[in-house]
Design an enzyme around this catalytic site. Structure first.
Site, mmCIF file in Angstrom:
data_model
loop_
_atom_site.group_PDB
_atom_site.id
_atom_site.type_symbol
_atom_site.label_atom_id
_atom_site.label_comp_id
_atom_site.label_asym_id
_atom_site.label_seq_id
_atom_site.Cartn_x
_atom_site.Cartn_y
_atom_site.Cartn_z
ATOM 1 N N HIS A 99 11.544 74.956 32.401
ATOM 2 C CA HIS A 99 11.412 73.808 31.499
ATOM 3 C C HIS A 99 10.298 74.025 30.476
ATOM 4 O O HIS A 99 9.434 74.884 30.646
ATOM 5 C CB HIS A 99 11.099 72.538 32.304
ATOM 6 N N ALA B 137 19.655 58.999 38.205
ATOM 7 C CA ALA B 137 20.382 60.265 38.018
ATOM 8 C C ALA B 137 19.397 61.372 37.642
ATOM 9 O O ALA B 137 18.816 61.342 36.550
ATOM 10 C CB ALA B 137 21.443 60.106 36.941
ATOM 11 N N PRO B 138 19.203 62.354 38.510
ATOM 12 C CA PRO B 138 18.261 63.431 38.192
ATOM 13 C C PRO B 138 18.665 64.222 36.958
ATOM 14 O O PRO B 138 17.818 64.802 36.289
ATOM 15 C CB PRO B 138 18.309 64.333 39.431
ATOM 16 N N GLY C 15 11.018 53.885 26.855
ATOM 17 C CA GLY C 15 10.696 55.269 26.482
ATOM 18 C C GLY C 15 11.403 55.613 25.187
ATOM 19 O O GLY C 15 11.747 56.766 24.929
ATOM 20 N N THR D 118 14.413 58.997 34.353
ATOM 21 C CA THR D 118 13.051 59.409 34.720
ATOM 22 C C THR D 118 13.060 59.989 36.131
ATOM 23 O O THR D 118 13.737 59.467 37.026
ATOM 24 C CB THR D 118 12.109 58.189 34.644
ATOM 25 N N LYS E 52 6.387 68.892 30.665
ATOM 26 C CA LYS E 52 7.001 68.169 31.787
ATOM 27 C C LYS E 52 5.954 67.833 32.853
ATOM 28 O O LYS E 52 5.135 68.680 33.220
ATOM 29 C CB LYS E 52 8.106 69.046 32.380
#
Ligand SMILES: NC(=O)C1=CN([C@@H]2O[C@H](COP(=O)(O)OP(=O)(O)OC[C@H]3O[C@@H](n4cnc5c(N)ncnc54)[C@H](OP(=O)(O)O)[C@@H]3O)[C@@H](O)[C@H]2O)C=CC1
Ligand SMILES: O=C(O)C1=N[C@H](C(=O)O)C[C@H](O)C1
Length: 247
Positions: A132, A102-103, A7, A76, A136
């Site tokens: 956000h 990891a969020p 990414g 992600t 997203k």
């Protein structure tokens, strides 16, 4: 540490590439984006891969990493229990490989989640509002899901009563999503980056805990911390807080 980024041309991935290039103890050996060959990661000898791609492709990326013995640090979102179970199954066949999901990598967001869980048993009501940018893909955000799960666990442990809510009629969605008994509301607004409020209330008072990521550089110190720690943590880890000395 030889690092590959998946990414790499994206909003967060490009910041991660810059941060890795600046880090004295890391070397950016592969920058991979949509349409590129994952084999580039193996050919470049990446020891750790950082993934900021899309919920639809992240599992294929992770299967590749685990099968090639490459640690993964994953920002992600879109991880539910079946996905985590699948990852555990792949990792069982690759002892020594570590995957961090990891969020949220920003220290402020990690503390916001922790403070919210700490406060939750002291209030009758707790709801989460995440805000956000409109590009997203997932809703609610990974951070909001995780926050709600932590709040629910803290309230279960404390034996908290169910939250009051007299709603008996209304439009579908008006009360948000139910995550483990906690209401989560999502806004998508042009101009925003990543923001969250946890609103707690009891008789005569409310407490609002708010976090704002104003710039995506907020995620990069946490990503570097994950890159440095993942080799010493084989298996699956959820949440960067597991690698931070917060207690
Ligand atoms: N954990 C955390 O702290 C944070 C997590 N995130 C999460 O990270 C993810 C990415 O966010 P963001 O950077 O804003 O998104 P972007 O859309 O800006 O970036 C994603 C990049 O991944 C590329 N991509 C798509 N498929 C593949 C693939 N198969 N292999 C390699 N690259 C691919 C995209 O290319 P193309 O555009 O051509 O499809 C794009 O360049 C989201 O899930 C988001 O929720 C975001 C911020 C912080
Ligand atoms: O997509 C984003 O932008 C973000 N995604 C993560 C999430 O879903 O929680 C982290 C942060 O909120 C930014």
């Amino acid at each position: 540490m030889r690092v590959g980024v998946l990414g790499a041309r994206g909003k967060v991935g490009s910041e991660v590439c810059r941060a890795v290039e600046r880090a004295p103890d890391a070397e950016l050996v592969a920058s991979v984006d949509a349409g590129d060959d994952l084999e580039e990661l193996a050919r470049a000898g990446a020891e750790v891969v950082v993934d900021f791609t899309h919920p639809d492709v992240v599992m294929d990326n992770l299967r590749f990493c685990v099968e090639h013995g490459i640690h993964a640090v994953v920002g992600t979102t879109g991880f539910d229990q079946p996905r985590l179970d699948q990852l555990e199954a792949w990792l069982a066949d690759a002892p020594g490989v570590g995957v961090l999901i990891a969020p949220n990598f920003s220290i402020g967001a990690i503390l916001m989640m922790r403070f919210a869980a700490q406060a939750a048993p002291f209030f009758e009501s707790v709801e989460v509002v995440e805000l956000h940018h409109p590009d997203k893909a997932d809703a609610p955000s990974g951070t909001a899901r995780r926050t709600a799960e932590l709040i629910a666990a803290a309230r279960r442990d404390a034996g908290s009563a169910p939250m009051p809510d007299a709603t008996s009629t209304g439009l579908e969605g008006a009360r948000g999503a139910d995550v483990d008994g906690v209401r989560v509301h999502g806004l998508r607004v042009r101009g925003l980056v990543a923001h969250q409020e946890v609103i707690l209330g009891t008789a005569g008072e409310t407490l609002t805990i708010r976090h704002d990521s104003l710039d995506r550089v907020s995620f990069t110190p946490g990503v570097l911390a994950g890159i440095r720690a993942i080799g010493d943590h084989p298996g699956l880890t959820v949440g960067l807080d597991a690698f931070l000395d917060l207690d």
